[in-house]
Design a protein around this motif. Structure first.
Motif, PDB file in Angstrom:
ATOM      1  N   GLY A 165      96.811  28.527  29.954  1.00 36.58           N
ATOM      2  CA  GLY A 165      98.076  28.434  29.280  1.00 36.58           C
ATOM      3  C   GLY A 165      98.778  27.689  28.285  1.00 36.58           C
ATOM      4  N   ALA A 166      98.896  27.701  26.978  1.00 36.84           N
ATOM      5  CA  ALA A 166      99.787  26.829  26.258  1.00 36.84           C
ATOM      6  C   ALA A 166     101.422  27.184  25.809  1.00 36.84           C
ATOM      7  CB  ALA A 166      99.320  25.314  25.894  1.00 36.84           C
ATOM      8  N   TYR A 167     102.617  27.073  26.113  1.00 34.65           N
ATOM      9  CA  TYR A 167     103.451  27.499  25.582  1.00 34.65           C
ATOM     10  C   TYR A 167     104.757  27.098  24.640  1.00 34.65           C
ATOM     11  CZ  TYR A 167     101.201  31.238  28.400  1.00 34.65           C
ATOM     12  OH  TYR A 167      99.920  32.404  29.173  1.00 34.65           O
ATOM     13  N   TYR A 168     105.416  27.278  23.881  1.00 37.40           N
ATOM     14  CA  TYR A 168     106.681  27.293  23.673  1.00 37.40           C
ATOM     15  C   TYR A 168     106.645  25.829  22.910  1.00 37.40           C
ATOM     16  CZ  TYR A 168     107.843  30.720  26.627  1.00 37.40           C
ATOM     17  OH  TYR A 168     108.589  32.121  27.272  1.00 37.40           O
ATOM     18  N   PRO A 169     105.547  26.039  21.857  1.00 35.33           N
ATOM     19  CA  PRO A 169     105.445  24.228  21.124  1.00 35.33           C
ATOM     20  C   PRO A 169     107.056  23.952  20.593  1.00 35.33           C
ATOM     21  CG  PRO A 169     104.760  26.659  19.856  1.00 35.33           C
ATOM     22  CD  PRO A 169     104.881  26.978  20.574  1.00 35.33           C
ATOM     23  N   SER A 170     107.550  22.520  20.159  1.00 36.62           N
ATOM     24  CA  SER A 170     108.243  22.152  19.497  1.00 36.62           C
ATOM     25  C   SER A 170     107.307  20.083  19.374  1.00 36.62           C
ATOM     26  CB  SER A 170     109.259  21.840  21.056  1.00 36.62           C
ATOM     27  OG  SER A 170     111.107  21.691  20.242  1.00 36.62           O
ATOM     28  N   ILE A 171     109.190  20.345  18.664  1.00 33.02           N
ATOM     29  CA  ILE A 171     108.402  18.547  17.591  1.00 33.02           C
ATOM     30  C   ILE A 171     109.697  18.448  18.520  1.00 33.02           C
ATOM     31  CG2 ILE A 171     107.484  17.517  15.504  1.00 33.02           C
ATOM     32  CD1 ILE A 171     105.646  19.316  16.734  1.00 33.02           C
ATOM     33  N   ASP A 211     100.209  25.488  39.655  1.00 31.10           N
ATOM     34  CA  ASP A 211     101.691  25.662  40.213  1.00 31.10           C
ATOM     35  C   ASP A 211     102.621  25.949  39.601  1.00 31.10           C
ATOM     36  OD1 ASP A 211     100.431  24.945  42.644  1.00 31.10           O
ATOM     37  OD2 ASP A 211     100.286  22.986  41.479  1.00 31.10           O
ATOM     38  N   GLY A 212     102.564  26.736  37.959  1.00 30.32           N
ATOM     39  CA  GLY A 212     103.387  27.361  37.619  1.00 30.32           C
ATOM     40  C   GLY A 212     103.527  26.092  36.247  1.00 30.32           C
ATOM     41  N   MET A 213     104.898  26.154  35.781  1.00 26.93           N
ATOM     42  CA  MET A 213     105.261  25.275  33.994  1.00 26.93           C
ATOM     43  C   MET A 213     105.761  23.921  34.122  1.00 26.93           C
ATOM     44  SD  MET A 213     104.674  27.421  31.509  1.00 26.93           S
ATOM     45  CE  MET A 213     104.578  29.395  30.743  1.00 26.93           C
ATOM     46  N   ASP A 214     104.422  23.675  33.380  1.00 26.73           N
ATOM     47  CA  ASP A 214     104.802  22.195  33.625  1.00 26.73           C
ATOM     48  C   ASP A 214     105.030  21.422  31.817  1.00 26.73           C
ATOM     49  OD1 ASP A 214     104.248  21.184  36.295  1.00 26.73           O
ATOM     50  OD2 ASP A 214     101.819  21.106  34.979  1.00 26.73           O
ATOM     51  N   ALA A 215     106.330  20.551  31.491  1.00 31.10           N
ATOM     52  CA  ALA A 215     106.370  20.078  30.668  1.00 31.10           C
ATOM     53  C   ALA A 215     105.502  19.032  29.997  1.00 31.10           C
ATOM     54  CB  ALA A 215     107.958  19.841  30.696  1.00 31.10           C
ATOM     55  N   VAL A 216     104.820  19.246  28.808  1.00 31.50           N
ATOM     56  CA  VAL A 216     103.857  18.796  28.185  1.00 31.50           C
ATOM     57  C   VAL A 216     104.297  17.619  27.071  1.00 31.50           C
ATOM     58  CG1 VAL A 216     101.519  17.918  27.844  1.00 31.50           C
ATOM     59  CG2 VAL A 216     102.394  19.753  29.576  1.00 31.50           C
TER      60      VAL A 216
END
Length: 85
Positions: free
Chosen positions: A42-48, A63-68
């Motif tokens: 899953g991928a969430y919370y898009p931002s530019i 392992d949880g959420m990673d910032a990418v």
């Protein structure tokens, strides 16, 4: 559809279109949709980014959420009619 953001003529959003939440984009001027991110879980919370060159989002892993962040490259986007379930 969740967390929509508008950047120029593009509307980025998350959706479980193929059964997993991923990041999609609609080109509003051409009325075309694409899958931008194909995450395993899953991928969430898009931002530019402020310079408009990067897509920032949260990628869910075991392992949880990673910032990418990835470079925005429309040539690498998958047309919505080619997205696999």
């Amino acid at each position: 559809i969740g967390n929509p953001i508008l950047h120029g003529s593009y509307l980025y959003y998350q959706s479980p279109y193929n059964g997993i939440d991923n990041i999609y984009v609609m080109n509003l001027s051409k009325k075309q949709c694409f899958q931008v991110i194909s995450s395993r879980y899953g991928a969430y919370y898009p931002s530019i980014s402020t310079d408009g060159k990067w897509l920032l989002y949260n990628d869910f892993s075991k392992d949880g959420m990673d910032a990418v962040k990835i470079l925005l490259n429309p040539l690498q986007w998958t047309p919505i009619n080619q997205v696999q379930d």
